[in-house]
Design a protein around this motif. Structure first.
Motif, mmCIF file in Angstrom:
data_model
loop_
_atom_site.group_PDB
_atom_site.id
_atom_site.type_symbol
_atom_site.label_atom_id
_atom_site.label_comp_id
_atom_site.label_asym_id
_atom_site.label_seq_id
_atom_site.Cartn_x
_atom_site.Cartn_y
_atom_site.Cartn_z
ATOM 1 N N PHE A 1 34.964 30.573 30.385
ATOM 2 C CA PHE A 1 34.128 30.464 29.193
ATOM 3 C C PHE A 1 34.826 29.647 28.119
ATOM 4 O O PHE A 1 34.237 28.757 27.496
ATOM 5 C CB PHE A 1 33.796 31.859 28.651
ATOM 6 C CG PHE A 1 33.014 31.844 27.380
ATOM 7 C CD1 PHE A 1 31.676 31.501 27.387
ATOM 8 C CD2 PHE A 1 33.610 32.148 26.175
ATOM 9 C CE1 PHE A 1 30.948 31.471 26.218
ATOM 10 C CE2 PHE A 1 32.885 32.113 24.996
ATOM 11 C CZ PHE A 1 31.547 31.779 25.015
ATOM 12 N N GLU B 1 31.205 20.853 36.185
ATOM 13 C CA GLU B 1 30.760 21.179 37.544
ATOM 14 C C GLU B 1 31.836 21.966 38.280
ATOM 15 O O GLU B 1 31.554 22.938 38.989
ATOM 16 C CB GLU B 1 30.454 19.891 38.320
ATOM 17 C CG GLU B 1 29.289 19.086 37.782
ATOM 18 C CD GLU B 1 28.062 19.253 38.643
ATOM 19 O OE1 GLU B 1 28.003 20.193 39.454
ATOM 20 O OE2 GLU B 1 27.142 18.420 38.508
ATOM 21 N N ILE B 2 33.085 21.529 38.119
ATOM 22 C CA ILE B 2 34.185 22.222 38.803
ATOM 23 C C ILE B 2 34.293 23.647 38.271
ATOM 24 O O ILE B 2 34.468 24.599 39.044
ATOM 25 C CB ILE B 2 35.508 21.444 38.621
ATOM 26 C CG1 ILE B 2 35.429 20.108 39.362
ATOM 27 C CG2 ILE B 2 36.694 22.252 39.129
ATOM 28 C CD1 ILE B 2 36.596 19.180 39.103
ATOM 29 N N GLU C 1 41.961 27.741 39.268
ATOM 30 C CA GLU C 1 41.501 27.645 40.655
ATOM 31 C C GLU C 1 42.377 28.512 41.555
ATOM 32 O O GLU C 1 41.891 29.160 42.484
ATOM 33 C CB GLU C 1 41.643 26.183 41.070
ATOM 34 C CG GLU C 1 40.431 25.597 41.756
ATOM 35 C CD GLU C 1 40.648 24.123 41.995
ATOM 36 O OE1 GLU C 1 40.564 23.363 41.007
ATOM 37 O OE2 GLU C 1 40.919 23.743 43.138
ATOM 38 N N VAL D 1 36.895 34.877 34.013
ATOM 39 C CA VAL D 1 35.620 34.462 33.430
ATOM 40 C C VAL D 1 35.794 34.146 31.946
ATOM 41 O O VAL D 1 35.134 33.259 31.407
ATOM 42 C CB VAL D 1 34.525 35.518 33.713
ATOM 43 C CG1 VAL D 1 34.502 36.600 32.683
ATOM 44 C CG2 VAL D 1 33.155 34.842 33.793
ATOM 45 N N HIS D 2 36.718 34.836 31.290
ATOM 46 C CA HIS D 2 36.990 34.478 29.894
ATOM 47 C C HIS D 2 37.612 33.110 29.789
ATOM 48 O O HIS D 2 37.261 32.313 28.923
ATOM 49 C CB HIS D 2 37.920 35.514 29.255
ATOM 50 C CG HIS D 2 37.200 36.729 28.825
ATOM 51 N ND1 HIS D 2 37.617 37.992 29.125
ATOM 52 C CD2 HIS D 2 36.046 36.871 28.124
ATOM 53 C CE1 HIS D 2 36.759 38.865 28.628
ATOM 54 N NE2 HIS D 2 35.798 38.202 28.041
ATOM 55 N N GLY E 1 31.861 25.771 39.856
ATOM 56 C CA GLY E 1 32.330 26.122 41.192
ATOM 57 C C GLY E 1 33.342 27.264 41.138
ATOM 58 O O GLY E 1 33.288 28.199 41.943
ATOM 59 N N ILE E 2 34.262 27.192 40.175
ATOM 60 C CA ILE E 2 35.271 28.248 40.043
ATOM 61 C C ILE E 2 34.596 29.575 39.696
ATOM 62 O O ILE E 2 34.980 30.637 40.196
ATOM 63 C CB ILE E 2 36.317 27.857 38.966
ATOM 64 C CG1 ILE E 2 37.109 26.630 39.423
ATOM 65 C CG2 ILE E 2 37.272 29.006 38.691
ATOM 66 C CD1 ILE E 2 38.122 26.125 38.412
ATOM 67 N N LEU E 3 33.555 29.502 38.866
ATOM 68 C CA LEU E 3 32.808 30.715 38.513
ATOM 69 C C LEU E 3 32.185 31.344 39.768
ATOM 70 O O LEU E 3 32.228 32.573 39.951
ATOM 71 C CB LEU E 3 31.712 30.376 37.493
ATOM 72 C CG LEU E 3 31.078 31.558 36.789
ATOM 73 C CD1 LEU E 3 32.070 32.229 35.857
ATOM 74 C CD2 LEU E 3 29.868 31.117 35.982
ATOM 75 N N ASP E 4 31.616 30.498 40.630
ATOM 76 C CA ASP E 4 31.059 31.008 41.888
ATOM 77 C C ASP E 4 32.134 31.709 42.703
ATOM 78 O O ASP E 4 31.901 32.788 43.260
ATOM 79 C CB ASP E 4 30.465 29.855 42.720
ATOM 80 C CG ASP E 4 29.172 29.345 42.136
ATOM 81 O OD1 ASP E 4 28.529 30.088 41.380
ATOM 82 O OD2 ASP E 4 28.809 28.190 42.426
ATOM 83 N N VAL E 5 33.315 31.076 42.793
ATOM 84 C CA VAL E 5 34.410 31.697 43.534
ATOM 85 C C VAL E 5 34.752 33.045 42.908
ATOM 86 O O VAL E 5 34.900 34.049 43.608
ATOM 87 C CB VAL E 5 35.653 30.772 43.555
ATOM 88 C CG1 VAL E 5 36.832 31.476 44.209
ATOM 89 C CG2 VAL E 5 35.356 29.473 44.276
ATOM 90 N N HIS E 6 34.839 33.064 41.577
ATOM 91 C CA HIS E 6 35.171 34.321 40.890
ATOM 92 C C HIS E 6 34.164 35.423 41.220
ATOM 93 O O HIS E 6 34.537 36.551 41.521
ATOM 94 C CB HIS E 6 35.209 34.082 39.377
ATOM 95 C CG HIS E 6 35.262 35.334 38.572
ATOM 96 N ND1 HIS E 6 36.365 36.147 38.522
ATOM 97 C CD2 HIS E 6 34.322 35.937 37.807
ATOM 98 C CE1 HIS E 6 36.125 37.184 37.753
ATOM 99 N NE2 HIS E 6 34.889 37.091 37.301
ATOM 100 N N PHE E 7 32.886 35.083 41.156
ATOM 101 C CA PHE E 7 31.875 36.113 41.430
ATOM 102 C C PHE E 7 31.960 36.568 42.880
ATOM 103 O O PHE E 7 31.796 37.749 43.188
ATOM 104 C CB PHE E 7 30.468 35.612 41.080
ATOM 105 C CG PHE E 7 30.146 35.743 39.622
ATOM 106 C CD1 PHE E 7 30.180 36.993 39.003
ATOM 107 C CD2 PHE E 7 29.845 34.637 38.846
ATOM 108 C CE1 PHE E 7 29.901 37.131 37.656
ATOM 109 C CE2 PHE E 7 29.578 34.771 37.488
ATOM 110 C CZ PHE E 7 29.600 36.016 36.887
ATOM 111 N N SER E 8 32.242 35.633 43.775
ATOM 112 C CA SER E 8 32.363 35.996 45.179
ATOM 113 C C SER E 8 33.583 36.893 45.402
ATOM 114 O O SER E 8 33.512 37.896 46.118
ATOM 115 C CB SER E 8 32.468 34.723 46.025
ATOM 116 O OG SER E 8 32.755 35.042 47.346
ATOM 117 N N VAL E 9 34.702 36.547 44.756
ATOM 118 C CA VAL E 9 35.917 37.348 44.909
ATOM 119 C C VAL E 9 35.689 38.764 44.376
ATOM 120 O O VAL E 9 36.034 39.757 45.022
ATOM 121 C CB VAL E 9 37.104 36.659 44.178
ATOM 122 C CG1 VAL E 9 38.278 37.614 44.018
ATOM 123 C CG2 VAL E 9 37.551 35.418 44.935
#
Lengths: 317, 317, 317, 317, 317
Positions: free
Chosen positions: D178, D236-237, D162, D174-175, D240-248
């Motif tokens: 995953f 779920e968390i 996070e 992302v790895h 959420g972290i994946l969304d943050v990663h893609f946004s960053v």
């Protein structure tokens, strides 16, 4: 209004005024009657209300064009609503009122299967000869089977799309996917509520239907389940195609930008070198060298080749 | 507080002080009473508590503005809470307390359907003449039917959006989608919990309602199910539109970048060539050629044409 | 350990050594006792084990800080675990052991509602006067109601975020969304398992509770359901906001790249022209034209205007 | 094969040949026996088949390494399969055959908890003294509790992630996501099917288990439910972290491109101006102005400043 | 048509005309018969209809190639449809009609397991010796076990993909993911409906099967559940791989664009400086400085170094 009366084994097409008078006799002798109402007007309503003693709510539902599929058990009859497809391929409401000795069908648009059956006296007689519910089963069966050509058509389009999506960018594929998903949603929206209705018909030992016929309705139920399964499957496949589309689009962008980057990073240094030797300083020793021009051209070529190889190695070019 | 008393078949509008005295007679003679409480104050509370003997929890719920839909069976009455739409189009709590011979309705905002019914004595008399639950059904029916114009409006907006999204980039469409999804969520949030309530009313052989009326409530239940179905459907369609929007945005980016790439990769080499012949080397043989300038212009044109054709072939230009 | 004994209608605060001796009398005369254990040590364990005859597993659960909500029926008592919020706003385990005539509450942190109730003798007497389960209901009710201010706070933050996300790029919004989702997950994680517990309390005709009290627990159950509904709703809205954020980010990228593209495609040709007339060929006729310079400047201006108009038309500039 | 026989209250470790002869006596006197089979060979199979009269299917299942968790009731015993963790931390199948007076455990790898218990005679005697099912409970309890350190480790990694994800681009996060999701899936895959098994053990009043022990199994069941809850939560968390990663990642792209755009749009016009005054026209009046050079430098600086301010205002620089 | 008749313990292969005559004797003496119909023609239909008295709907289903898995109980037999895999690896319909003393199997393609069993007289005799349902179990068991090599193959491919996806951009991985998802969907589509069938066979105390055999069918049911679990698991893993792919693609884009940006922002200022000193103003003092050229080259180098360090610090280069 078309009325078919299986009077002691002989099929008769009677007029509805005649039917009204014969009803007591029909009910007494358990003759089977099929009343088809391809349009629903004053006469039809009166017949249902006065002579068949149908509940006002059922009559109201029959008169409406947009009911949800349902199955409702009343004291003297079972009321079933399903969707059919009219001749233009639109979903339309099919009403079935099935009592001890009669089947009344009400719909508001021309249904091909109904018209075909009404022209086939032999078939009607055979079906009524077994029982009114076999007329109902026959009509439902044909209507449910209409889903499969539609689904196959969608399957074909999906296969073409799967092919197309691998090499085509632009918004074409995503519109196609949206369009197909929309179609599947519409199908599901109409088929899903029928599942429980047909399950009820295939299970319920209700008093208006012979136990033997539930096997037949179970068959239609199975078809409905298969259609819904296919729809779910197709939706998943379309989501997969969408992923491919987004990946193709995004890789295409990468390719375009790689070309831009490779070109820019090769030509920018070369142009700088040319610009440097285009400066007007009085003291620029290289300018007076005999082979200065050719040396510089050689240096430029060398830089270009090195950078090209560098990008080649990184698989950018 | 408006009180309608169907005294031996004649509709009477009575004052609540009068009602208090008449209650024993009403209960004895099974006259039907509808008490509507468009506001809930001291008098109303006292009437419920003392004269109708309503449970304190029910009274507390009635006095609150924000209850979830519920159905609760008490010893002498059934307590139902649903949502209605007030004249400003906001969801508001509708309380129904239905006992053997009375219906009490409590709400905290002006509801158009209630006001309309209260002005129509004939209608009230007819409904009370059948039973108090038909008054309840009548009011619920109108309120549930209010969802459909809202859903149709959303459908219209979605269709426009479907059109718009294919050619419009920018954040407009995604805001619209968000806004419509928000509306659908609000609708679902209010309608979903009503489904089980209405299912209970259409099934349960409970002592405060005539068996005949369950058919009517099944009808409202069907409407609720259809509304929820539509909402789910619309949400899926909006997700599809969102996919289209993201694809359109991303393809638009590709288009812009292709233009940049094509322009850059064509002009960078040409500018390099021009810069090379702008160098000030003393020995640059081409500069003294008679047609050097025109040859170079020709070479530039040739390069430009070749690259253009190359991009044309790759569908980038 | 705080002990409240409603001895024949008079509230007494007794010491636990005194309680031990009085227990047989209490059980015989069905006086109501509430034992609150704000910390759980040797004495508390002994009281539960020896005098109240509580099952070792229950005692073990009471002594632990991290149990999941549960309801377990034993021979002589009902054991319920729920979550409460301590004074720092952290979830903490609340244990309730409710027998025929006693309620034992165990928790490991300071709970504001417990402390407030223990300071209010009148309230305790009133609640114990009705039955021990009303003390339990009172405490649970306050704890469950604590969720709503938290949810409202989240709702406020979401509304601000909805506003912010439309004009703010960068990672701020997605962090905020992540943070809010995390909060909702934590809430759901704690509230969801309580739902079935409260449902059991509001339904089950179990021997340790008066039938009358189930109506009260149904009320708390309703609140829990509403809180979970809200959480689900908020999560959907946050997903919508995330979509808007990604769309805004991606449209912003498009805007930036359009500026780059427009500038580059306008200036690259102009620079090429300038570079061409900077070449040093001996024979470049235009260079000697009297108005050559101005003609070329004019041509450049023309090209710039045409390209600008072209991009204007495509809505890129 | 290790055999523990609680012969009239005294624990005996017997050899399996000895056991075979003693079985009739054991069964007659209801002594409790625990047979642990840390490997499954000919002898073990014979013992099960001939002396304990176990169904061939159960024996086949015991001999396999990869069974799904299950609970199967046979005439003389209950067969339970769960997963445990061997000393290398891999999931492995644990078989429990529990009859009236015996517990047979079969596994194919070294399990730490089993080995520890087998070295602790006092513990075995105490557990067998209560009943064979307490041995089973003891072993299961330890195995189920092994999940929590794993989950806590995942939680720690998520917290670090996070933190990392907010400032780190590249594929590292992302790895990691995953990898963690994979771990959670593996856990869920093994834990989920155990839930219903343990539910059955904690509910079912089956003939091979004392009613008193179900409370204990309910405890293990609760742990399983909590572990599954945590897994769902963590997934779920991670989303959420994946969304943050893609946004960053996507905001980082925006930042890079802004730099490119700002630089290009500032330098392109300046370079054009310089190129224009590098043209070789004979008639270019500005070139002969005394301060022409400085005026042009000033103009360039002005343009640069204006553009910079323009981008500053749009928050691009 | 292949007919195996276990005549008082001796296996006989009989011709179907012979079977017809022997049927009454078979039924009387409860001999066990297995009739395998690897193709379904006139003879087969007649046998079913006339001699085994099978319901027309079952016969119709048997004659079709595309039925959904189902289990239907008729008066004298149980009808089961499952999927098997033919020698080409395609799913095909397997029909089982199991009566008191006979098993009839109908399929439309060559099934390896059927052919193998029919060549193994000893095995058939052993199975028929126990009961006809053990023949059915034997065939189903082999067919269900065919899923696992397929799933393992998919698992292998996923592992390779997991590896590949970390360093490969382009559309290869997403196509592979799509392809694997498609395969999993097809598997699920065929396996899922079998689950409930096998559950019914492993539970239902139906009259055509010995209670002892349900344990065996429970075993097949467990396999089906495990296969479906694996499929769900694999789909989740594929989604994770897709996320990695999109992240890798998007980070690759970032890397490419960083190179472009770094190169452009370094070379644009340098080129501007060179262009400035290439201007032809008459009064440009720097041009006459002795070391002007070298000073400018030094300034350019300095700028380049500073910018490089700047980008280095931001981790762009």
């Amino acid at each position: 209004m078309d009325i078919f009366w299986n009077k002691k084994g002989t099929l008769q097409k009677v007029h509805h005024s005649h039917l009204r008078n014969s009803l007591p006799q029909i009910f007494r002798e358990h003759d089977k009657v099929w009343v088809d109402m391809p349009r629903f007007g004053k006469d039809e309503e009166e017949l249902l209300r006065v002579y068949f003693n149908i509940h006002p709510l059922t009559i109201e539902d029959c008169s409406k064009v947009s009911s949800r599929p349902k199955i409702e058990e009343f004291d003297t009859y079972l009321y079933v609503v399903l969707y059919g497809l009219d001749v233009q391929g639109h979903f339309t409401q099919l009403n079935f009122i099935i009592g001890q000795d009669y089947l009344i069908t009400v719909q508001h648009r021309q249904i091909a299967s109904y018209e075909a059956l009404k022209r086939d006296d032999g078939k009607i007689q055979a079906l009524l000869g077994r029982d009114t519910e076999f007329v109902m089963h026959y009509l439902m069966d044909i209507e449910i089977d209409k889903y499969f050509p539609i689904l196959e058509h969608i399957d074909d389009q999906m296969e073409k799309l799967e092919e197309r999506v691998t090499h085509e960018t632009g918004n074409g594929p995503v519109h196609e996917i949206f369009h197909l998903k929309h179609q599947l949603l519409t199908l599901k929206h109409h088929i899903a509520p029928q599942k429980e209705i047909l399950f009820a018909l295939s299970r319920k030992g209700n008093k208006f239907m012979m136990p033997a016929s539930t096997d037949y309705f179970r068959d239609i139920y199975d078809h409905t389940v298969r259609a819904l399964d296919d729809i779910e499957n197709y939706r998943e496949i379309l989501n997969g195609i969408l992923d491919v589309h987004f990946s193709v689009t995004s890789n295409h962008l990468n390719d375009v930008i790689k070309v831009l980057t490779v070109f820019s990073t090769i030509f920018l240094p070369l142009t700088l070198i040319a610009s440097i030797y285009g400066m007007n300083f009085e003291h620029m020793p290289e300018l007076t060298w005999k082979y200065g021009y050719f040396i510089i051209l050689g240096v430029m070529l060398l830089i270009a080749i090195i950078m090209w190889l560098f990008f080649k190695k990184r698989h950018w070019a």
